[in-house]
Design an enzyme around this catalytic site. Sequence first.
Site, mmCIF file in Angstrom:
data_model
loop_
_atom_site.group_PDB
_atom_site.id
_atom_site.type_symbol
_atom_site.label_atom_id
_atom_site.label_comp_id
_atom_site.label_asym_id
_atom_site.label_seq_id
_atom_site.Cartn_x
_atom_site.Cartn_y
_atom_site.Cartn_z
ATOM 1 N N ASN A 124 -5.334 6.528 8.936
ATOM 2 C CA ASN A 124 -4.120 6.509 8.110
ATOM 3 C C ASN A 124 -3.951 7.885 7.457
ATOM 4 O OD1 ASN A 124 -2.502 6.299 5.717
ATOM 5 N ND2 ASN A 124 -2.610 4.082 5.897
ATOM 6 N N ARG B 181 7.221 3.739 3.255
ATOM 7 C CA ARG B 181 7.540 2.895 2.095
ATOM 8 C C ARG B 181 9.015 3.003 1.752
ATOM 9 N NH1 ARG B 181 2.589 1.592 -1.022
ATOM 10 N NH2 ARG B 181 4.069 0.705 -2.462
ATOM 11 N N THR C 212 -1.193 -0.413 -1.626
ATOM 12 C CA THR C 212 -0.953 -1.821 -1.317
ATOM 13 C C THR C 212 -1.938 -2.699 -2.091
ATOM 14 O OG1 THR C 212 -0.426 -1.038 0.895
ATOM 15 C CG2 THR C 212 -0.576 -3.418 0.592
ATOM 16 N N GLU D 238 -4.724 -8.111 9.952
ATOM 17 C CA GLU D 238 -5.592 -7.090 9.373
ATOM 18 C C GLU D 238 -6.116 -7.668 8.074
ATOM 19 O OE1 GLU D 238 -4.306 -2.972 9.333
ATOM 20 O OE2 GLU D 238 -5.417 -2.626 7.475
ATOM 21 N N HIS E 17 -8.676 -1.191 4.119
ATOM 22 C CA HIS E 17 -8.403 -0.921 2.714
ATOM 23 C C HIS E 17 -9.708 -0.701 1.943
ATOM 24 C CE1 HIS E 17 -5.051 -0.656 -0.157
ATOM 25 N NE2 HIS E 17 -6.032 -0.711 -1.024
HETATM 26 N N1 PXP Z 1 -4.482 -0.993 5.859
HETATM 27 C C1 PXP Z 1 -3.369 -1.198 5.133
HETATM 28 C C2 PXP Z 1 -2.480 -2.328 5.526
HETATM 29 C C3 PXP Z 1 -3.037 -0.370 4.052
HETATM 30 O O1 PXP Z 1 -1.909 -0.594 3.350
HETATM 31 C C4 PXP Z 1 -3.891 0.711 3.750
HETATM 32 C C5 PXP Z 1 -3.539 1.638 2.635
HETATM 33 O O2 PXP Z 1 -2.385 2.331 2.951
HETATM 34 C C6 PXP Z 1 -5.026 0.900 4.542
HETATM 35 C C7 PXP Z 1 -5.320 0.024 5.577
HETATM 36 C C8 PXP Z 1 -5.958 2.035 4.329
HETATM 37 O O3 PXP Z 1 -6.592 1.886 3.108
HETATM 38 P P1 PXP Z 1 -7.423 3.118 2.529
HETATM 39 O O4 PXP Z 1 -6.446 4.228 2.325
HETATM 40 O O5 PXP Z 1 -7.982 2.571 1.261
HETATM 41 O O6 PXP Z 1 -8.463 3.457 3.555
#
Ligand code: PXP
Length: 251
Positions: free
Chosen positions: A10, A55, A111, A161, A200
Amino acid sequence: MNSPLLLGVNIDHVATLRQARYRTMLGAHNVEPSILEAALTAEAAGAHSITIHLRADRRHIVDEDVYLLREKIGTLLNLEMGNTAEILAIALQVKPDFVCMVPENREEVTTEGGLDVVGQKNALQSSVSQLEANGTRVSMFIDPDLDQVRASAEIGASMIELHTGTFANEQGAQRAQETLRLQAAAELGHSLGLQINAGHGLTTKNLPELFSVPHLAELNIGHSIVARSVFVGLRQAIEEFAAIMSRYPHA
Ligand code: PXP
């Protein structure tokens, strides 16, 4: 032997850094850092997919980024989105390989919590069927709650997920408790034919503890990779995660 555990990188926070300086002059010659360079670097380091969250408030990723990455990346594009008509129309046009439906509210820093698929079944089902018919596989970002897993299968999503935020934030007995919930959700989702992803708050420190969760196909990781890359560069940061993920015992 199943498939290896895949990494979706990400890169929202690369855009966060760009916006901190150039939000009002994005077309200028001196804008940095480049989202495309970040995506290509992530691919070179072994990312299976590039994840971005468009977003409603466009606080990091902007529309042009989505179109640019769709055109230029060689791996798979995973678009995170709130279920709104505006973003759905963009997703239907862009045709990302994956969409991950997330809850979204304006005040949150990131999120918070999973999507309430049970409570928004009709609205989500309509978007899922349009996206899947358009060639995009859809995932529901949910807490490890069995009713949410069932509802995700019922509305025709291909994937879930599992939200690992609570797992990441807790320690000791609370984390162990949350790990059990993740295990149960993964087992149920797999038995219902869903692909199981997770993400996350994942870090190189907490990943090994997540490995007791079976059936994981792909992890989406952003913040910790970008934070680590300040010190070692994006490529090495991703390689450090990939090295740990290669030890996932259920692959
Ligand atoms: N998955 C989703 C659905 C998310 O919204 C996020 C945060 O944008 C992530 C994964 C990645 O989380 P992190 O940035 O904490 O690794």
